[in-house]
Design a protein around this motif. Structure first.
Motif, PDB file in Angstrom:
ATOM      1  N   UNK A  35      -1.734 -13.640   7.185  1.00  0.00           N
ATOM      2  CA  UNK A  35      -0.618 -13.419   8.095  1.00  0.00           C
ATOM      3  C   UNK A  35       0.698 -13.745   7.394  1.00  0.00           C
ATOM      4  N   UNK A  36       1.782 -13.348   7.984  1.00  0.00           N
ATOM      5  CA  UNK A  36       3.096 -13.516   7.357  1.00  0.00           C
ATOM      6  C   UNK A  36       3.745 -14.820   7.835  1.00  0.00           C
ATOM      7  N   UNK A  37       4.010 -15.718   6.902  1.00  0.00           N
ATOM      8  CA  UNK A  37       4.690 -16.974   7.244  1.00  0.00           C
ATOM      9  C   UNK A  37       6.202 -16.728   7.227  1.00  0.00           C
ATOM     10  N   UNK A  38       6.754 -16.459   8.407  1.00  0.00           N
ATOM     11  CA  UNK A  38       8.164 -16.073   8.478  1.00  0.00           C
ATOM     12  C   UNK A  38       8.893 -16.748   9.639  1.00  0.00           C
ATOM     13  N   UNK A  39       8.180 -17.526  10.465  1.00  0.00           N
ATOM     14  CA  UNK A  39       8.813 -18.096  11.651  1.00  0.00           C
ATOM     15  C   UNK A  39       9.482 -19.425  11.317  1.00  0.00           C
ATOM     16  N   UNK A  40      10.743 -19.549  11.700  1.00  0.00           N
ATOM     17  CA  UNK A  40      11.488 -20.791  11.502  1.00  0.00           C
ATOM     18  C   UNK A  40      11.225 -21.746  12.658  1.00  0.00           C
ATOM     19  N   UNK A  41      11.745 -22.958  12.542  1.00  0.00           N
ATOM     20  CA  UNK A  41      11.598 -23.940  13.618  1.00  0.00           C
ATOM     21  C   UNK A  41      12.241 -23.434  14.904  1.00  0.00           C
ATOM     22  N   UNK A  42      13.392 -22.764  14.785  1.00  0.00           N
ATOM     23  CA  UNK A  42      14.070 -22.214  15.964  1.00  0.00           C
ATOM     24  C   UNK A  42      13.228 -21.127  16.617  1.00  0.00           C
ATOM     25  N   UNK A  43      12.627 -20.247  15.811  1.00  0.00           N
ATOM     26  CA  UNK A  43      11.773 -19.180  16.363  1.00  0.00           C
ATOM     27  C   UNK A  43      10.625 -19.770  17.173  1.00  0.00           C
ATOM     28  N   UNK A  44       9.979 -20.807  16.627  1.00  0.00           N
ATOM     29  CA  UNK A  44       8.819 -21.402  17.297  1.00  0.00           C
ATOM     30  C   UNK A  44       9.260 -22.155  18.548  1.00  0.00           C
ATOM     31  N   UNK A  45      10.415 -22.804  18.478  1.00  0.00           N
ATOM     32  CA  UNK A  45      10.933 -23.505  19.655  1.00  0.00           C
ATOM     33  C   UNK A  45      11.211 -22.531  20.784  1.00  0.00           C
ATOM     34  N   UNK A  46      11.833 -21.404  20.449  1.00  0.00           N
ATOM     35  CA  UNK A  46      12.107 -20.384  21.460  1.00  0.00           C
ATOM     36  C   UNK A  46      10.815 -19.804  22.025  1.00  0.00           C
ATOM     37  N   UNK A 186       4.277  -6.188  20.163  1.00  0.00           N
ATOM     38  CA  UNK A 186       3.713  -7.194  19.265  1.00  0.00           C
ATOM     39  C   UNK A 186       3.161  -6.593  17.985  1.00  0.00           C
ATOM     40  N   UNK A 187       2.774  -5.321  18.019  1.00  0.00           N
ATOM     41  CA  UNK A 187       2.205  -4.698  16.823  1.00  0.00           C
ATOM     42  C   UNK A 187       3.257  -4.401  15.758  1.00  0.00           C
ATOM     43  N   UNK A 188       4.540  -4.502  16.100  1.00  0.00           N
ATOM     44  CA  UNK A 188       5.606  -4.172  15.153  1.00  0.00           C
ATOM     45  C   UNK A 188       5.808  -5.263  14.110  1.00  0.00           C
ATOM     46  N   UNK A 189       5.245  -6.442  14.331  1.00  0.00           N
ATOM     47  CA  UNK A 189       5.439  -7.546  13.394  1.00  0.00           C
ATOM     48  C   UNK A 189       5.959  -8.767  14.115  1.00  0.00           C
ATOM     49  N   UNK A 190       5.588  -9.948  13.626  1.00  0.00           N
ATOM     50  CA  UNK A 190       5.894 -11.174  14.344  1.00  0.00           C
ATOM     51  C   UNK A 190       7.379 -11.518  14.300  1.00  0.00           C
ATOM     52  N   UNK A 191       8.070 -11.206  13.205  1.00  0.00           N
ATOM     53  CA  UNK A 191       9.477 -11.584  13.103  1.00  0.00           C
ATOM     54  C   UNK A 191      10.336 -10.770  14.055  1.00  0.00           C
ATOM     55  N   UNK A 192      10.092  -9.459  14.097  1.00  0.00           N
ATOM     56  CA  UNK A 192      10.873  -8.617  15.001  1.00  0.00           C
ATOM     57  C   UNK A 192      10.651  -8.970  16.449  1.00  0.00           C
ATOM     58  N   UNK A 193       9.395  -9.229  16.829  1.00  0.00           N
ATOM     59  CA  UNK A 193       9.118  -9.593  18.210  1.00  0.00           C
ATOM     60  C   UNK A 193       9.666 -10.972  18.544  1.00  0.00           C
ATOM     61  N   UNK A 194       9.803 -11.856  17.543  1.00  0.00           N
ATOM     62  CA  UNK A 194      10.384 -13.185  17.808  1.00  0.00           C
ATOM     63  C   UNK A 194      11.869 -13.069  18.135  1.00  0.00           C
ATOM     64  N   UNK A 195      12.572 -12.110  17.500  1.00  0.00           N
ATOM     65  CA  UNK A 195      13.981 -11.872  17.851  1.00  0.00           C
ATOM     66  C   UNK A 195      14.091 -11.443  19.307  1.00  0.00           C
ATOM     67  N   UNK A 196      13.215 -10.553  19.711  1.00  0.00           N
ATOM     68  CA  UNK A 196      13.171 -10.073  21.092  1.00  0.00           C
ATOM     69  C   UNK A 196      12.944 -11.249  22.049  1.00  0.00           C
ATOM     70  N   UNK A 197      11.976 -12.102  21.731  1.00  0.00           N
ATOM     71  CA  UNK A 197      11.657 -13.257  22.568  1.00  0.00           C
ATOM     72  C   UNK A 197      12.826 -14.232  22.638  1.00  0.00           C
TER      73      UNK A 197
END
Length: 626
Positions: A35-46, A186-197
């Protein structure tokens, strides 16, 4: 012939028990993942905030305040939040230890064993599936309410009504397509969907601040003193409200689920857990306080509590703002469930406990596309046909069981001696230096042993292998708590108002309380191992024990039919595990080598051998050899 049959049966039982109790062996590089390790602390908090703050704050507050707790809903949210924080502390420690997807499933696998890991993983899948379906139905219902019920009326007129136990009154096609749409995102990738979230989570937080600010401006403190006072339903109402409000906090484990996609999981997961829990708890308490101060709890409309409260003060335009917040909140909650569900399935499939096809990761998007699609389809079907109100409590039992076992696992791992092939080696910021090797070895060898001044206890309880007595005490403590709360739940009147014929119940309750306290004391007199952790739960075993007690208490309060449905769900899971998972488990490949090692140790009597400096890991993420 009978003797041979008995020996074969004993060998089969022994082999089965060995397989059920084997623990997950972690690779040398814990950070390695497809999997792609791309989520920051802010992304996970959100992600954590968005998953917890959804339909609950707009729907749950009105229902609990009106029918269960009154103004004391503030205390209900506080109690539910504290119970969740205790479990969150345990999740945070494991998240810093094991940067893998799967949350409580992985934590249980590396500490307790494969069978219990499957039980927890199977229940987590249920939690997220029903969570996604329930929020999709709430999202659909909210949109339908804004349109004046056009959608529901059209569906009922076309397809008629369903009247069958667990089934919903009418099929919800909007909820069905909403689930599929979010899966597609969700299929578009975790980073893009995290921006949406993150965007929708910020919108939701802004609406919560708006509701709280204007709510306190229009506050009438007589609403907390008149109409039966602050606690019109008594303490039992507060506890009933807390059991319901607990549903609002279900979702923080999605933070731990992101462990395999976080850049720095040993830092991000504990920080995100505490920040998100603090923000969510404050938000729920402020909104519930503002609501009950604006309107007497008797006049609260459970189906549209906040819009009606503002309308009573002439602020009718606030309905638009609240509607935007509600849809944004339910969107992020749905995303959180549909983010966590496929990653739980992926983790179990990667270990071989579920079908291998679910472990495939798309090379381009670096997400498990097949798993996301199947999970989204099943969640959509549940949302389409089932009555979510009857399933929400069903979801809680799996969540509470997961929280209980994670809390127990923290204690077990802290008092486990040595770091073996299947144990979790704590993540350290730097490798163990040669000068400290001897001290590190001594620390590992002392873990799980009695402290020197308490050696006299062995004359009372006997001598055991290091770590065995603390683990046994955890089990006894959990059983004792279950018995205590069962007595208080079903024999409460006899306890609070005993007569001459019920004194045995009081004696039994006193005995169980004494047993639980003694087991905690026995655990506390052993040495702990917690070197190298970037975060660790404070006051072990007290904090995890309180978490176990709180979760068991809430489980005992569940409807008996919930346990029946739980038994059916687990029966399906057991069929999958014993027919497929046990034989295809990755750990099965190492059974023969481990069996040879165990036979060798049993012949030479080296079960209690200690580590030496050569057994130390060369890097902080490697596994030591026994």
């Amino acid at each position: 012939m009978g003797g041979l049959r008995n020996r074969l049966m004993c060998r089969f039982v022994s082999s089965t028990c060995f397989q059920m109790n084997r623990r997950k062996t972690l690779g040398e590089d814990l950070m390695e993942t497809p999997l792609r390790r791309c989520l920051s602390t802010l992304d996970i908090t959100m992600l954590g905030i968005g998953h917890m703050v959804g339909a609950g704050i707009y729907v749950l507050t009105g229902t609990v305040a009106h029918s269960m707790a009154g103004p004391a809903i503030v205390l209900s949210f506080l109690i539910a939040g504290l119970a969740s924080v205790l479990a969150a502390l345990c999740y945070a420690e494991f998240g810093s230890r094991v940067p893998k997807a799967g949350s409580a499933y992985v934590y249980t696998y590396v500490t307790i064993g494969e069978f219990w890991a499957f039980v927890i993983g199977w229940n987590i899948l249920l939690e997220h599936m029903i969570g996604a379906a329930s929020v999709a139905r709430a999202w659909s219902g909210y949109v339908d309410a804004l349109t004046g019920g056009v959608i529901a009326n059209a569906t009922a007129g076309t397809f008629g009504e369903m009247h069958s136990g667990m089934m919903a009154k009418t099929p919800d096609f909007l909820a069905f397509f909403v689930c599929l749409a979010y899966c597609g995102l969700s299929t578009l990738g975790v980073k893009g969907s995290s921006y949406f979230n993150s965007f929708f989570t910020m919108v939701n937080i802004g609406v919560i601040v708006f509701v709280s600010g204007f709510g306190f401006y229009w506050a009438d403190y007589r609403n907390w003193t008149d109409y039966g006072g602050f606690t019109p339903f008594g303490f039992s109402g507060i506890l009933s409200g807390a059991a319901t409000c607990f549903y609002a906090y279900v979702g923080f484990d999605s933070i731990a689920t992101s462990g395999e996609e976080a850049r720095d999981p040993s830092f991000s997961i504990p920080v995100a857990t505490f920040v998100s829990m603090s923000v969510v708890s404050l938000g729920y308490i402020c909104v519930s306080a503002a609501l009950t101060l604006m309107v007497p709890y008797t006049l609260i409309n459970p189906t549209a509590a906040l819009p009606d409260a503002f309308a009573s003060h002439g602020i009718t335009w606030a309905r638009i703002v609240i509607s935007v917040g509600a849809l944004a909140g339910m969107t992020t909650t749905l995303f959180g469930s549909l983010f966590s569900l496929p990653r739980g399935v992926y983790a179990m499939a990667q270990d071989g406990l579920l079908f291998k096809v679910f472990a495939r990761v798309n090379e381009k998007t670096q997400v498990p596309l097949i798993t996301i699609g199947v999970c989204g389809l099943f969640s959509a079907l549940v949302a389409l046909f089932f009555d979510i109100e009857k399933l929400v409590e069903f979801m809680s039992i799996g969540t509470l069981m997961a929280y209980t076992i994670v809390s127990a696992a923290v204690i077990i791992l802290r008092y486990r001696p040595m770091v073996g092939r299947s144990d979790v080696l704590p993540l350290t910021e730097s490798p163990v230096s040669p000068g400290s090797a001897k001290d590190f070895v001594n620390m590992l060898n002392e873990a799980g042993r009695l402290k020197p001044k308490f050696y006299w206890i062995e004359r009372i309880v006997g001598s055991y292998e290091p770590g065995v007595l603390p683990a046994t005490c955890v089990f006894i403590f959990t059983v004792a708590c279950a018995c205590i709360f069962a007595i208080l739940q079903w024999g409460g009147q006899a306890v609070y108002h005993p007569n001459d014929s019920e004194w045995l119940l009081i004696v039994l309750l006193t005995f169980l309380v004494a047993v639980s306290l003694i087991t905690l004391a026995l655990i506390a007199v052993h040495n702990q191992s917690s070197e190298g952790l970037r975060f660790k739960v404070p006051w072990v075993p007290t904090i995890p024990a309180l978490s176990i007690a709180a979760n068991v208490a809430l489980m005992v309060n569940l409807n008996p039919m919930t346990w029946v449905r739980f038994g059916i769900w687990m029966s399906i899971g057991f069929v999958i595990y014993f027919a497929y998972g046990m034989r295809h488990s990755k750990e099965n490949a190492t059974v023969s080598s481990y069996s040879g090692l165990l036979k060798s140790n049993s012949r030479t009597g080296e079960w209690g051998s200690t580590l030496t400096a050569k057994d130390l890991p060369s890097t902080p993420t490697s596994q030591t050899e026994n």
